[in-house]
Design an enzyme around this catalytic site. Structure first.
Site, PDB file in Angstrom:
ATOM      1  N   CYS A 135     -11.317  -1.601 113.160  1.00  0.00           N
ATOM      2  CA  CYS A 135     -12.360  -1.846 114.178  1.00  0.00           C
ATOM      3  C   CYS A 135     -12.100  -1.107 115.491  1.00  0.00           C
ATOM      4  CB  CYS A 135     -12.529  -3.341 114.430  1.00  0.00           C
ATOM      5  SG  CYS A 135     -13.012  -4.226 112.948  1.00  0.00           S
ATOM      6  N   HIS A 177     -16.462  -4.081 121.123  1.00  0.00           N
ATOM      7  CA  HIS A 177     -16.555  -4.209 119.670  1.00  0.00           C
ATOM      8  C   HIS A 177     -17.324  -5.490 119.347  1.00  0.00           C
ATOM      9  CE1 HIS A 177     -15.770  -4.440 115.516  1.00  0.00           C
ATOM     10  NE2 HIS A 177     -14.858  -5.391 115.588  1.00  0.00           N
ATOM     11  N   ASN A 198     -20.735  -7.244 112.398  1.00  0.00           N
ATOM     12  CA  ASN A 198     -19.533  -6.477 112.709  1.00  0.00           C
ATOM     13  C   ASN A 198     -19.514  -5.221 111.835  1.00  0.00           C
ATOM     14  OD1 ASN A 198     -16.946  -5.455 112.962  1.00  0.00           O
ATOM     15  ND2 ASN A 198     -15.924  -7.438 112.801  1.00  0.00           N
TER      16      ASN A 198
HETATM   17  O1  UT7 Z   1     -13.415  -7.076 113.710  1.00  0.00           O
HETATM   18  C1  UT7 Z   1     -12.056  -7.370 113.808  1.00  0.00           C
HETATM   19  C2  UT7 Z   1     -11.831  -8.521 114.653  1.00  0.00           C
HETATM   20  N1  UT7 Z   1     -12.371  -9.696 114.015  1.00  0.00           N
HETATM   21  C3  UT7 Z   1     -12.616 -10.734 114.731  1.00  0.00           C
HETATM   22  O2  UT7 Z   1     -12.452 -10.671 115.923  1.00  0.00           O
HETATM   23  C4  UT7 Z   1     -13.038 -12.008 114.053  1.00  0.00           C
HETATM   24  C5  UT7 Z   1     -12.406 -13.167 114.769  1.00  0.00           C
HETATM   25  N2  UT7 Z   1     -12.688 -14.454 114.189  1.00  0.00           N
HETATM   26  C6  UT7 Z   1     -13.894 -15.044 114.232  1.00  0.00           C
HETATM   27  O3  UT7 Z   1     -14.851 -14.439 114.679  1.00  0.00           O
HETATM   28  C7  UT7 Z   1     -14.028 -16.493 113.770  1.00  0.00           C
HETATM   29  O4  UT7 Z   1     -12.757 -17.047 113.584  1.00  0.00           O
HETATM   30  C8  UT7 Z   1     -14.856 -16.635 112.480  1.00  0.00           C
HETATM   31  C9  UT7 Z   1     -16.313 -16.351 112.764  1.00  0.00           C
HETATM   32  C10 UT7 Z   1     -14.325 -15.714 111.412  1.00  0.00           C
HETATM   33  C11 UT7 Z   1     -14.770 -18.085 111.961  1.00  0.00           C
HETATM   34  O5  UT7 Z   1     -15.191 -19.001 112.967  1.00  0.00           O
HETATM   35  P1  UT7 Z   1     -14.294 -20.298 113.270  1.00  0.00           P
HETATM   36  O6  UT7 Z   1     -14.998 -21.063 114.313  1.00  0.00           O
HETATM   37  O7  UT7 Z   1     -12.903 -19.811 113.579  1.00  0.00           O
HETATM   38  O8  UT7 Z   1     -14.400 -21.069 111.930  1.00  0.00           O
HETATM   39  P2  UT7 Z   1     -13.224 -21.563 110.932  1.00  0.00           P
HETATM   40  O9  UT7 Z   1     -12.624 -20.409 110.240  1.00  0.00           O
HETATM   41  O10 UT7 Z   1     -12.317 -22.478 111.692  1.00  0.00           O
HETATM   42  O11 UT7 Z   1     -14.055 -22.413 109.904  1.00  0.00           O
HETATM   43  C12 UT7 Z   1     -14.691 -23.640 110.263  1.00  0.00           C
HETATM   44  C13 UT7 Z   1     -15.342 -24.255 109.051  1.00  0.00           C
HETATM   45  C14 UT7 Z   1     -14.424 -24.346 107.841  1.00  0.00           C
HETATM   46  O12 UT7 Z   1     -14.694 -25.554 107.167  1.00  0.00           O
HETATM   47  P3  UT7 Z   1     -13.734 -26.848 107.371  1.00  0.00           P
HETATM   48  O13 UT7 Z   1     -12.372 -26.410 106.980  1.00  0.00           O
HETATM   49  O14 UT7 Z   1     -13.856 -27.197 108.828  1.00  0.00           O
HETATM   50  O15 UT7 Z   1     -14.360 -27.846 106.456  1.00  0.00           O
HETATM   51  C15 UT7 Z   1     -14.882 -23.193 106.978  1.00  0.00           C
HETATM   52  O16 UT7 Z   1     -14.632 -23.417 105.603  1.00  0.00           O
HETATM   53  O17 UT7 Z   1     -16.464 -23.462 108.639  1.00  0.00           O
HETATM   54  C16 UT7 Z   1     -16.373 -23.178 107.249  1.00  0.00           C
HETATM   55  N3  UT7 Z   1     -16.978 -21.874 106.981  1.00  0.00           N
HETATM   56  C17 UT7 Z   1     -18.282 -21.700 106.731  1.00  0.00           C
HETATM   57  N4  UT7 Z   1     -19.312 -22.562 106.639  1.00  0.00           N
HETATM   58  C18 UT7 Z   1     -20.534 -22.065 106.393  1.00  0.00           C
HETATM   59  C19 UT7 Z   1     -16.377 -20.671 106.986  1.00  0.00           C
HETATM   60  N5  UT7 Z   1     -17.272 -19.701 106.718  1.00  0.00           N
HETATM   61  C20 UT7 Z   1     -18.465 -20.311 106.566  1.00  0.00           C
HETATM   62  C21 UT7 Z   1     -19.771 -19.855 106.304  1.00  0.00           C
HETATM   63  N6  UT7 Z   1     -20.759 -20.742 106.218  1.00  0.00           N
HETATM   64  N7  UT7 Z   1     -20.036 -18.532 106.151  1.00  0.00           N
END
Ligand code: UT7
Length: 321
Positions: A114, A248, A278
């Site tokens: 990225c 980004h 992204n």
């Molecule tokens: O480009 C390179 C750099 N990349 C980044 O900067 C990405 C950085 N990270 C992020 O943007 C975020 O961490 C994400 C968008 C990837 C995830 O958001 P989050 O608020 O950190 O969510 P999480 O991973 O803590 O997941 C929360 C919940 C989980 O369920 P439980 O364990 O709370 O029951 C996931 O299983 O959301 C669930 N989940 C989803 N639910 C519906 C994860 N993906 C999805 C989805 N739809 N697509």
């Protein structure tokens, strides 16, 4: 008189097919609400048959050349940032070169995921300053839809395909314009937080994107804020003097956090993550081109570009457009 590379033109390209969050619901267990709330993404573009990283890069490059109004034969350097090349080799940059009919130039790819465009731009800046070429094309292009695991809802909803390009001129009379300061970083200790689980020398497969999102998020907020400050310090400027930040486009929440940290009004941050998702190395030049073409970024504006990605790699670049 010393040389300073100046952006003469910008261009971008997207695949034909736009896929909304609602359309993804048929494919994985997710919802428009979850994706919007957690990331700010509303849609992404997905490459179809015949659309590749190289073809998108070529389209973006053509538009940048057209905007600059120069003869492509004058381009002596082509650097293409990508993690999704058309082939393992040759470099996709040479495919773009051939498609543009440029028969003699330095052309190579840069792999910094990225942050790839920031890496490519900084390399081009150094090479142009030392006389390697007079005109350079710097491109970020990706087809991440081809390496995401479409069964993994934690990653597949986040990415999209596209390309962006800038045409740089090594100007010996740039005045206030051009690339003013840049800084790159990498920290290989974090390889396992964001990576692809395949490759030619390990599995002989292309592999799929794997990410520990929350941990990447934490590092992104910290690293981006610190490199942005570093570049401001190099240039001897204050954040309040910036006209635009082109970050980004990984997650709307990361962009908001950076803006808050620097006391920047949200209107100064160029945001395309809602429409493009992204696009990895393509995201910064794509967003830059969007804001140039819709008239937000004007000649003479002070613009900060910044990105962070797998590796980890991160960097920022300050330029006067
Ligand atoms: O480009 C390179 C750099 N990349 C980044 O900067 C990405 C950085 N990270 C992020 O943007 C975020 O961490 C994400 C968008 C990837 C995830 O958001 P989050 O608020 O950190 O969510 P999480 O991973 O803590 O997941 C929360 C919940 C989980 O369920 P439980 O364990 O709370 O029951 C996931 O299983 O959301 C669930 N989940 C989803 N639910 C519906 C994860 N993906 C999805 C989805 N739809 N697509």
């Amino acid at each position: 008189m010393s040389i300073r590379p100046v952006v003469m033109g910008t261009g971008s390209a997207l695949p034909q097919q736009r896929v909304s969050n609602a359309q993804l619901v048929d494919r994985v267990e997710t919802s428009d609400e979850w994706i919007r709330e957690r990331t700010g993404i509303g849609a992404r573009y997905i490459a179809g048959e015949g659309e590749t990283t190289g073809s998108l890069a070529t389209d973006a490059a053509r538009k940048a050349i057209e905007a600059a109004g120069i003869d492509p034969a004058k381009i002596g350097l082509i650097i293409l940032a990508t993690a999704t090349p058309d082939q393992t080799f040759p470099a996709t940059a040479t495919k773009v070169q051939a498609a543009l009919g440029i028969n003699d130039a330095v052309a190579f790819d840069v792999a910094a995921v990225c942050s790839g465009f920031l890496y490519a731009l900084t390399i081009a800046d150094s090479m142009l300053r030392t006389g390697a070429a007079e005109y350079a094309l710097v491109i970020g292009a990706e087809t991440f839809s081809r390496i995401v695991d479409w069964e993994d809802r934690t990653t597949c909803v986040l990415f999209g395909d596209g390309a962006g390009a800038v045409l740089l001129h090594a100007d010996s009379d740039a005045g206030e314009r051009g690339i003013l300061a840049a800084k790159l970083h990498a920290d290989g200790r974090h390889n396992e937080l964001l990576y692809v689980d395949g490759g030619p020398s390990t599995t002989q497969t292309v592999g799929h994107v794997r990410m520990k999102g929350q941990e990447v998020f934490r590092h992104a907020v910290t690293n981006l804020a610190s490199v942005l400050q570093e570049v401001l310090d190099i240039a001897g400027l204050d954040a309040s003097e910036l006209d635009w930040v082109v970050p980004h486009q990984a997650n709307r929440r990361i962009l908001d956090a950076t803006a808050r940290k620097f006391g920047l009004p949200p209107e100064k941050i160029v945001i395309t993550v809602d429409e493009h998702a992204n696009t990895s190395a393509a995201s910064v030049p794509l967003a830059f081109d969007v804001a140039v073409r819709d008239g937000r970024i004007k000649r003479g504006d002070l613009v900060m570009l910044e990105a962070m990605g797998g590796g980890f790699t991160w960097g920022a670049c300050l330029l006067r457009y």
